[in-house]
Design an enzyme around this catalytic site. Structure first.
Site, mmCIF file in Angstrom:
data_model
loop_
_atom_site.group_PDB
_atom_site.id
_atom_site.type_symbol
_atom_site.label_atom_id
_atom_site.label_comp_id
_atom_site.label_asym_id
_atom_site.label_seq_id
_atom_site.Cartn_x
_atom_site.Cartn_y
_atom_site.Cartn_z
ATOM 1 N N GLU A 7 2.816 -1.893 -3.977
ATOM 2 C CA GLU A 7 1.906 -1.200 -4.892
ATOM 3 C C GLU A 7 2.353 -1.277 -6.346
ATOM 4 O O GLU A 7 1.557 -1.547 -7.242
ATOM 5 C CB GLU A 7 1.715 0.259 -4.460
ATOM 6 N N GLU A 32 -4.437 2.251 6.635
ATOM 7 C CA GLU A 32 -3.226 2.540 5.867
ATOM 8 C C GLU A 32 -3.191 4.029 5.536
ATOM 9 O O GLU A 32 -4.199 4.596 5.103
ATOM 10 C CB GLU A 32 -3.187 1.733 4.570
ATOM 11 N N GLY A 68 -9.360 4.597 -3.449
ATOM 12 C CA GLY A 68 -10.217 3.745 -4.260
ATOM 13 C C GLY A 68 -10.693 2.525 -3.512
ATOM 14 O O GLY A 68 -11.863 2.163 -3.558
ATOM 15 N N GLU A 81 -6.962 -5.158 -5.437
ATOM 16 C CA GLU A 81 -7.052 -5.411 -4.001
ATOM 17 C C GLU A 81 -6.968 -6.903 -3.698
ATOM 18 O O GLU A 81 -6.376 -7.305 -2.694
ATOM 19 C CB GLU A 81 -8.340 -4.813 -3.435
#
Length: 877
Positions: free
Chosen positions: A331, A132, A272, A309
């Site tokens: 998101e 991504e 992250g 996640e």
């Protein structure tokens, strides 16, 4: 007016309005990775059909590609000669194709030399991927866009000793040994996914194992992989994963859909973590923790990122994006979900305060800077640059506002319908909003402007009271300043959580008025039968991402700080008082007048500090002064030196006048189990370490010795790190002693050393720039590791204004050099760092000239990446 410059047109711009569906659809892709020491051979076998709604017999197949060698191309079983296809650095092309066909492409990659950390790369001895947003094209030619969803299968072949663990998405279906001490593992993912969710990991890894039983009684195997020496630091991550899985079932009725969920901790990672289907790859910072090596904040962050996640499995993976302009659809929605999770498992007020501090400190400046963009951007040069606070955090605020407007029941029904209706599809923000309208009957047409209009609305609030009629009249006016995206701004639909308290702090809010909806530029609300000396409490829980200007006096704010029934507003009242005081001190410094701190404010601070009934975690937030990086956003012209001196004086004066109260609080908070992660133990530590920071500001022998003793005897990283940071601000000799001791103790631990670099880079002492330059050459520092760069270079540029903005511009020159160096290594990390110059026009005097010069130096580099070019050229517009 901006004059045309050829350099501003170096890279093409991609626009939302130009979106078209893909001309070719991949139905299935089977990947094979033959892994060797100096290269990896990748073979992709695809079943493809032409999308006849947008393509005809003359349409050529054009796939995204990057810089690597293609060794063979086979179409429908026939080997193509080099002249029968085109393969450039950025695309692969077949001039003619049938309506459906098979295509096999074999390429050679060199992951060892891939320092961009996109596509297939090496992190130490571990081979891994990051796809991504547009990294899959670095692996094989492909329509690398989120609306092309295919079934993936993957076979990994490697040396059994060097790479005993071979992982990919989905379920393992086969494995075995082959010649030359090599082995293979085959993986199949039953769910269609876009290429950005593909992942693989190969290496010598250990893992911990657990199981989760879903609400339909399925058993899911859970595995967290890391290097052998870190395996004892994975327990908290596993606990957090199981908490997230249970919460998502309870709150949203969402069950995990595979039999296996895997997480791998990687040392070299740009972000992250990444939500790859069934195989999450994480920055090790957000996995590895125990009380000796990780702070309470680290534990909280791990819990939140693990949840984020995991939650993507539905909001992002099962339902994905039509195009990258819709990024906030996954998101923003998933950030909202992880914030709700953190609130439910921890202190709701403290979690909300932390989120808003983050929003104000980073997203608000983004909204008024050169990179300002709407939650759904209209254009970009490089998509990586739009993984921003606006897309993530402001996007989450928009979901939160929809939740406020609809209420929990309708919002949950809307989520259920959204996931049912669009499962397995690539959709848009309009699709999400439409189901919310459908289930609730609420018209959200005006609300959707939040997604397309950039900037932070400013709300002006005034009150009037009629003692004869006993009416309280509240007037709200909204305004959003014009910017590069829209010259004319429209009124937004803004929800206001609301209450009224009497003079004793009792709730007297009239029925059915706890939510006010602002929709016009100016709106007035009248409340009857309100007693005199009553106080309105507005934007409770920070119910909308706005800047608020009120007519509250200091005494009003003192009352709200002590009595508001909404804890967020109590915190916000305290921060407003602190900002007002600091601004008065800044003005006095600029006018060379005597400095003094309000007696009323000191007394309000004292009253809050010694109140035994207040949650200590909340108190630690409420009594913390705004950082210099936050204070600057209250000025049109930023005087770095005056802000630094004003805040330092304020903090020291509070410590002087409340020294005994601070000692008493320190004693009260020093009895919790130092290794406990209970809410109370963490709250005690947060308040204790805030008190120590105030005492440290005195720079007295007595207080310094106390802090050093706490540093040497700390039983956990929270206390050790807090004391270390305080000592680093006192004087160079103390800092050096503490620095040597910390490094000697923790030189074996890469993540703890990130803290070592961070503390030194953030020191306000005058020699810090030279110290940072020396640390950049330290053997424990690496420019190829994003965590190290963020800990040293980012912290200096982004969080140390008094040293970054030195009068002669030496800090600018140093960071300019780092950006150019980094851009040759990792474009994404370099571009993030370049944002430190975004607000150059707001600085006073020579600083503005010197920052502009640094930006010009960067832009003059003709080899500049698209990532950095977009940031710097925007800043110079």
């Amino acid at each position: 007016m901006v004059l045309f410059s050829p350099i501003m047109n170096r890279h093409p711009v991609k626009y939302l309005k130009d979106y078209r569906p893909a001309a070719f659809i991949v139905d299935h892709i089977d990947l094979k990775f033959d892994i060797f020491d100096d290269h990896t051979l990748v073979t992709s076998s695809m079943q493809i059909h032409k999308n006849t709604t947008v393509a005809d017999k003359h349409t050529s197949l054009i796939f995204n590609k990057d810089v690597y060698q293609i060794t063979s191309v086979v179409a429908d079983g026939m080997l193509l000669l080099p002249g029968e296809y085109e393969a450039c650095d950025n695309y692969f092309k077949l001039a003619k194709t049938p309506e459906s066909f098979t295509l096999e492409i074999t390429s050679i990659l060199n992951p060892v030399q891939n320092t961009s950390l996109e596509g297939l790369y090496k992190s130490g001895d571990i081979l891994c991927t990051q796809c991504e947003a547009q990294g899959f094209r670095k692996i094989t030619p492909y329509p690398d866009r989120p609306d092309v969803m295919a079934i993936f299968s993957c076979t990994l072949v490697a040396d059994k000793q060097k790479y005993p663990v071979l992982l990919s998405n989905g379920n393992q279906v086969a494995s075995g040994d082959i010649n030359d001490n090599r082995h293979y593992v085959r993986w199949e993912d039953p769910f269609k996914k876009p290429s950005y969710l593909f992942a693989l990991v190969a290496g010598d890894l250990s893992f911990i194992h657990d199981r989760f039983t879903t609400f339909s009684k399925r058993k899911v195997d859970l595995k967290i992989y890391t290097q052998k020496e870190n395996i004892d630091k994975c327990d908290h991550a596993m606990t957090s994963l199981k908490q997230a899985m249970a919460w998502d079932e309870q709150r949203f009725g969402l069950e995990y859909d595979l039999d296996l969920y895997q997480i791998v901790a990687i040392n070299d990672f740009n972000a992250g973590a990444m939500e790859n289907k069934g195989l999450n790859i994480f920055n090790s910072k957000y996995i590895l923790a125990n009380p000796e090596t990780a702070t309470d904040e680290d534990f909280t962050n791990i819990q939140g990122v693990i949840a984020h996640e995991y939650f993507h499995n539905w909001t992002g993976n099962r339902v994905t994006l039509q195009n990258w302009f819709q990024l906030s659809l996954k998101e923003g929605l998933t950030v909202f979900r992880d914030q709700q999770f953190s609130s439910d498992l921890n202190s709701r007020a403290v979690t909300r305060i932390s989120c808003v501090k983050n929003l104000r400190a980073f997203q608000f400046p983004e909204d008024c800077g050169p990179m300002t963009h709407s939650v759904r951007p209209e254009s970009y040069i490089k998509m990586d640059n739009f993984y921003t606070m606006t897309v993530y955090e402001k996007g989450a605020e928009l979901i939160r506002m929809i939740h406020h407007i609809l209420g929990e029941s309708d919002f949950r029904q809307g989520m259920d319908l959204y996931l049912k209706k669009f499962d397995g599809m690539a959709v848009t923000i309009e699709n999400f909003v439409s189901v919310m309208e459908e289930v609730s009957g609420t018209n959200l047409t005006q609300f959707k402007k939040w997604y397309s209009q950039s900037g932070t609305p400013q709300i002006s609030f005034t009150r009037s009271y009629d003692p004869d009629l006993k009416t309280l009249t509240l007037t709200f006016e909204q305004k959003t300043s014009p910017d590069r995206n829209q010259k004319e701004k429209h009124p937004l639909h803004i929800p206001v959580l609301f209450g009224i308290m009497d003079a004793a702090g009792k709730d007297i809010t009239p029925k059915n008025t706890s939510l006010l909806n602002l929709k016009s530029e100016k709106e007035t609300f009248v409340f009857n039968n309100i007693e005199p000396d009553s106080y309105p409490s507005i934007f409770r829980e920070f119910s909308a991402p706005i800047k608020l200007i009120t007519d509250f006096s200091d005494s009003d704010l003192v009352f709200l700080m002590a009595h508001d029934l909404d804890e967020f507003n109590r915190w916000d009242a305290a921060q407003a008082l602190f900002i007002k005081q600091i601004k008065q001190l800044v003005s006095a410094i600029q006018k060379q007048k005597p400095l003094e701190v309000s007696f009323v404010l000191i007394q309000a601070f004292k009253k809050a500090l010694i109140n035994p009934d207040t949650d200590r975690a909340f108190l630690a937030k409420a009594l913390q002064l705004p950082q210099e990086t936050e204070i600057k956003d209250h000025y049109d012209v930023i005087d770095v030196t005056a802000i630094h001196l004003a805040r330092a004086f304020f903090k020291k004066e509070v410590a002087k006048q409340l020294k005994q109260e601070f000692y008493d609080t320190l004693e009260l908070c020093s009895h919790s189990n130092p290794l406990s992660l209970s809410r109370q133990a963490c709250a005690d530590r947060s308040l204790k370490n805030l008190v120590l920071s105030y005492l440290g500001s005195l720079r007295e022998k007595e207080t310094t010795e106390l802090i050093f003793q706490r540093f040497e005897t700390a039983k956990n990283m929270t206390d050790e790190f807090a004391s270390f940071r305080i000592l680093s601000q006192i004087n160079p000799d103390i800092r050096q002693i503490a620095t040597k001791a910390f490094h000697k103790k923790w030189q074996h631990d890469k993540l703890v050393l990130d803290k070592w670099f961070m503390v030194q880079a953030g020191s306000c002492l005058e020699d810090t720039l030279n110290l940072v330059k020396n640390l950049a050459a330290h053997p424990d520092f690496s420019m190829t590791n994003p965590n190290k760069v963020r800990s040293l270079i980012y912290v200096f540029a982004m969080q140390n204004p008094i040293n970054f903005h030195q009068d002669q511009g030496k800090g600018y020159t140093f960071i300019c050099d780092q950006i150019l160096q980094l851009d040759k290594i990792n474009h994404q990390i370099a571009a993030r760092l370049a944002c430190c110059f975004n607000q150059w026009k707001k600085y006073n005097g020579a600083r503005q000239v010197l920052m502009k010069k640094a930006l010009g130096t960067i832009l003059a580099d003709q080899t500049l990446s698209k990532n950095v070019f977009e940031i710097v050229s925007r800043a110079l517009e």
